[in-house]
Design a protein around this motif. Structure first.
Motif, PDB file in Angstrom:
ATOM      1  N   GLY A   1       0.968  -2.332 -17.981  1.00 49.11           N
ATOM      2  CA  GLY A   1      -0.102  -3.279 -17.713  1.00 49.11           C
ATOM      3  C   GLY A   1      -1.265  -3.111 -18.676  1.00 49.11           C
ATOM      4  N   PHE A   2      -1.576  -1.867 -19.060  1.00 50.44           N
ATOM      5  CA  PHE A   2      -2.637  -1.627 -20.032  1.00 50.44           C
ATOM      6  C   PHE A   2      -2.277  -2.207 -21.394  1.00 50.44           C
ATOM      7  CE2 PHE A   2      -4.148   2.406 -17.666  1.00 50.44           C
ATOM      8  CZ  PHE A   2      -5.038   1.648 -16.915  1.00 50.44           C
ATOM      9  N   ILE A   3      -1.004  -2.117 -21.754  1.00 51.43           N
ATOM     10  CA  ILE A   3      -0.560  -2.571 -23.070  1.00 51.43           C
ATOM     11  C   ILE A   3      -0.418  -4.089 -23.114  1.00 51.43           C
ATOM     12  CG2 ILE A   3       1.359  -2.545 -24.706  1.00 51.43           C
ATOM     13  CD1 ILE A   3       1.872   0.355 -23.837  1.00 51.43           C
ATOM     14  N   SER A   4       0.308  -4.654 -22.145  1.00 50.45           N
ATOM     15  CA  SER A   4       0.687  -6.062 -22.236  1.00 50.45           C
ATOM     16  C   SER A   4      -0.095  -6.987 -21.328  1.00 50.45           C
ATOM     17  CB  SER A   4       2.179  -6.212 -21.937  1.00 50.45           C
ATOM     18  OG  SER A   4       2.438  -5.915 -20.579  1.00 50.45           O
ATOM     19  N   GLY A   5      -0.881  -6.429 -20.428  1.00 55.85           N
ATOM     20  CA  GLY A   5      -1.584  -7.273 -19.470  1.00 55.85           C
ATOM     21  C   GLY A   5      -0.589  -7.792 -18.438  1.00 55.85           C
ATOM     22  N   CYS A   6      -0.943  -8.869 -17.778  1.00 56.05           N
ATOM     23  CA  CYS A   6      -0.069  -9.463 -16.772  1.00 56.05           C
ATOM     24  C   CYS A   6       0.928 -10.375 -17.488  1.00 56.05           C
ATOM     25  CB  CYS A   6      -0.898 -10.238 -15.752  1.00 56.05           C
ATOM     26  SG  CYS A   6       0.085 -10.826 -14.378  1.00 56.05           S
ATOM     27  N   SER A   7       2.052  -9.796 -17.875  1.00 56.95           N
ATOM     28  CA  SER A   7       3.035 -10.540 -18.654  1.00 56.95           C
ATOM     29  C   SER A   7       4.436 -10.272 -18.124  1.00 56.95           C
ATOM     30  CB  SER A   7       2.954 -10.131 -20.127  1.00 56.95           C
ATOM     31  OG  SER A   7       3.421  -8.812 -20.277  1.00 56.95           O
ATOM     32  N   CYS A   8       5.392 -10.846 -18.796  1.00 53.96           N
ATOM     33  CA  CYS A   8       6.789 -10.659 -18.422  1.00 53.96           C
ATOM     34  C   CYS A   8       7.195  -9.182 -18.562  1.00 53.96           C
ATOM     35  CB  CYS A   8       7.663 -11.544 -19.297  1.00 53.96           C
ATOM     36  SG  CYS A   8       9.395 -11.536 -18.841  1.00 53.96           S
ATOM     37  N   ASP A   9       6.625  -8.487 -19.544  1.00 55.18           N
ATOM     38  CA  ASP A   9       6.938  -7.067 -19.717  1.00 55.18           C
ATOM     39  C   ASP A   9       6.527  -6.253 -18.504  1.00 55.18           C
ATOM     40  OD1 ASP A   9       8.200  -6.905 -22.242  1.00 55.18           O
ATOM     41  OD2 ASP A   9       6.274  -7.267 -23.200  1.00 55.18           O
ATOM     42  N   LEU A  10       5.422  -6.618 -17.883  1.00 54.86           N
ATOM     43  CA  LEU A  10       4.990  -5.919 -16.674  1.00 54.86           C
ATOM     44  C   LEU A  10       5.987  -6.145 -15.544  1.00 54.86           C
ATOM     45  CD1 LEU A  10       2.914  -4.206 -15.189  1.00 54.86           C
ATOM     46  CD2 LEU A  10       1.684  -6.313 -14.658  1.00 54.86           C
ATOM     47  N   LEU A  11       6.432  -7.376 -15.374  1.00 58.01           N
ATOM     48  CA  LEU A  11       7.426  -7.676 -14.336  1.00 58.01           C
ATOM     49  C   LEU A  11       8.734  -6.937 -14.595  1.00 58.01           C
ATOM     50  CD1 LEU A  11       8.221  -9.299 -11.823  1.00 58.01           C
ATOM     51  CD2 LEU A  11       8.929 -11.129 -13.355  1.00 58.01           C
ATOM     52  N   ILE A  12       9.161  -6.902 -15.842  1.00 57.84           N
ATOM     53  CA  ILE A  12      10.385  -6.180 -16.203  1.00 57.84           C
ATOM     54  C   ILE A  12      10.230  -4.701 -15.870  1.00 57.84           C
ATOM     55  CG2 ILE A  12      11.773  -5.402 -18.170  1.00 57.84           C
ATOM     56  CD1 ILE A  12      11.293  -8.199 -19.389  1.00 57.84           C
ATOM     57  N   ASN A  13       9.078  -4.136 -16.211  1.00 55.37           N
ATOM     58  CA  ASN A  13       8.887  -2.715 -15.952  1.00 55.37           C
ATOM     59  C   ASN A  13       8.826  -2.410 -14.468  1.00 55.37           C
ATOM     60  OD1 ASN A  13       7.046  -0.102 -15.734  1.00 55.37           O
ATOM     61  ND2 ASN A  13       8.174  -0.112 -17.679  1.00 55.37           N
ATOM     62  N   ILE A  14       8.215  -3.282 -13.685  1.00 54.29           N
ATOM     63  CA  ILE A  14       8.185  -3.069 -12.228  1.00 54.29           C
ATOM     64  C   ILE A  14       9.608  -3.074 -11.681  1.00 54.29           C
ATOM     65  CG2 ILE A  14       7.514  -4.121 -10.031  1.00 54.29           C
ATOM     66  CD1 ILE A  14       4.909  -5.011 -11.456  1.00 54.29           C
TER      67      ILE A  14
END
Length: 95
Positions: free
Chosen positions: A22-35
């Motif tokens: 979240g620090f790196i990408s903000g609220c993005s698809c990468d955050l959802l993938i990581n969750i």
């Protein structure tokens, strides 16, 4: 070169990988993938977070600190630089 902010990101990624992403990408698809990866297994979430941190460190080396923006999927793009002056057309003339 490892900066202090990268060390903090690595420590946060060890404790809770989605927060580091979240620090790196903000609220993005990468955050959802990581969750989702963290819920499936803690290790896949770590791997994804560390990969994004590694890509961020590469962008810092390539473009300098703050000279880039995150465009998703671990990719970075430099901020627009001033365009070089364009040469006038020759219209058939030679140099």
């Amino acid at each position: 070169m490892v900066r202090g902010s990268d060390v903090v990101l690595i420590l946060v990624a060890i404790i809770f990988p989605p927060l580091a992403v979240g620090f790196i990408s903000g609220c993005s698809c990468d955050l959802l993938i990581n969750i989702c990866l963290t819920l499936l297994g803690y290790i896949p979430g770590h791997i994804h977070a560390f990969w994004l941190i590694y890509k961020k460190m590469q962008a810092e080396e390539r473009y300098g600190q703050g000279g880039y923006r995150y465009i998703g999927n671990g990719s970075y793009q430099p901020y627009a630089q001033a365009a070089p002056p364009q040469q006038a057309p020759y219209y058939g003339a030679t140099n």
